[in-house]
Scaffold this motif. Structure first.
Motif, short mmCIF file in Angstrom:
data_model
loop_
_atom_site.label_atom_id
_atom_site.label_comp_id
_atom_site.label_asym_id
_atom_site.label_seq_id
_atom_site.Cartn_x
_atom_site.Cartn_y
_atom_site.Cartn_z
N PHE A 17 36.29 -21.15 -27.05
CA PHE A 17 36.78 -22.00 -27.10
C PHE A 17 36.44 -23.77 -27.87
O PHE A 17 36.26 -24.01 -28.73
CB PHE A 17 37.80 -22.95 -26.77
N PHE A 18 35.40 -23.93 -26.72
CA PHE A 18 34.78 -25.12 -27.22
C PHE A 18 33.59 -24.64 -28.40
O PHE A 18 33.11 -25.87 -29.64
CB PHE A 18 34.23 -26.07 -25.97
N MET A 19 33.04 -23.88 -28.29
CA MET A 19 31.91 -23.54 -29.73
C MET A 19 32.65 -23.59 -30.83
O MET A 19 32.57 -24.47 -31.94
CB MET A 19 31.70 -22.26 -29.59
N ILE A 114 26.90 -28.26 -20.15
CA ILE A 114 28.12 -28.00 -20.03
C ILE A 114 28.49 -28.62 -21.58
O ILE A 114 28.44 -28.37 -21.68
CB ILE A 114 28.40 -29.98 -19.50
N PHE A 115 29.81 -28.05 -21.20
CA PHE A 115 30.45 -28.02 -23.04
C PHE A 115 31.16 -29.13 -23.80
O PHE A 115 30.54 -28.35 -25.29
CB PHE A 115 32.87 -27.79 -22.34
N VAL A 116 30.92 -30.35 -22.70
CA VAL A 116 30.75 -31.41 -24.18
C VAL A 116 29.41 -31.24 -25.08
O VAL A 116 29.53 -32.18 -25.82
CB VAL A 116 31.16 -32.74 -23.22
N TYR A 121 25.40 -29.19 -29.96
CA TYR A 121 24.20 -27.54 -30.00
C TYR A 121 24.10 -26.94 -31.42
O TYR A 121 23.45 -26.41 -32.03
CB TYR A 121 24.48 -26.74 -28.94
N VAL A 122 25.76 -27.43 -32.24
CA VAL A 122 25.79 -27.21 -32.99
C VAL A 122 25.07 -27.71 -34.45
O VAL A 122 24.28 -26.74 -35.32
CB VAL A 122 27.86 -27.17 -33.87
N ARG A 123 24.79 -28.77 -34.23
CA ARG A 123 24.01 -29.58 -35.12
C ARG A 123 22.54 -28.80 -35.10
O ARG A 123 21.75 -28.39 -36.09
CB ARG A 123 23.56 -30.99 -34.54
#
Length: 133
Positions: A17-19, A114-116, A121-123
């Motif tokens: 979900f967070f990804m 942690i998910f936040v 990570y995406v950048r």
């Protein structure tokens, strides 16, 4: 900004979900699907032959077909072999990363603790994919 068609494979519902949320918010990824393991990924690919992603981002350790299995499947089939497979895991063990790369993975990224932290990570993921182009 280059755009990529992306498939996410992650067995943990919260993590997936967070990804997905962060990849969508970034704006450079069209998420074609998100799946719980390699078995559901393969079913999707076989049922949707014209909907090929540019990149598959897969967790390494999952029940059913895992990240290693996904690399093997994608790289052994000529119709999928050009799809980049990026493995993600909590493991920072060098031999695990090296095995994935030797099998044909385009990259290996360690998941945030942690998910936040998925925004950073995406950048990082996007920058790495641009360098491979």
């Amino acid at each position: 900004m280059k755009h990529y068609k992306l498939i996410l494979v992650e067995n943990d519902d919260d993590e997936r979900f967070f990804m997905k949320e962060e990849f969508e918010a970034f704006g450079a990824f069209e998420i074609l699907g998100d799946f719980i393991n390699g078995d559901t990924l393969v079913e999707y690919l076989e049922a949707n032959p014209s909907a090929k992603p540019d990149i598959i981002l897969s967790d390494l350790n999952m029940p059913g077909k895992n990240g290693y299995d996904i690399i093997s499947f994608i790289k052994s089939d000529p119709q999928y072999a050009r799809i980049r497979v990026v493995i993600t895991s909590t493991s920072s063990v060098v031999s695990v990363r090296e095995k994935c790369m030797a099998m044909g993975a385009s990259d290996y990224l360690i998941k945030p603790e942690i998910f936040v932290d998925y925004g950073a990570y995406v950048r990082e993921f996007y920058q790495k994919m641009e360098k491979l182009d």
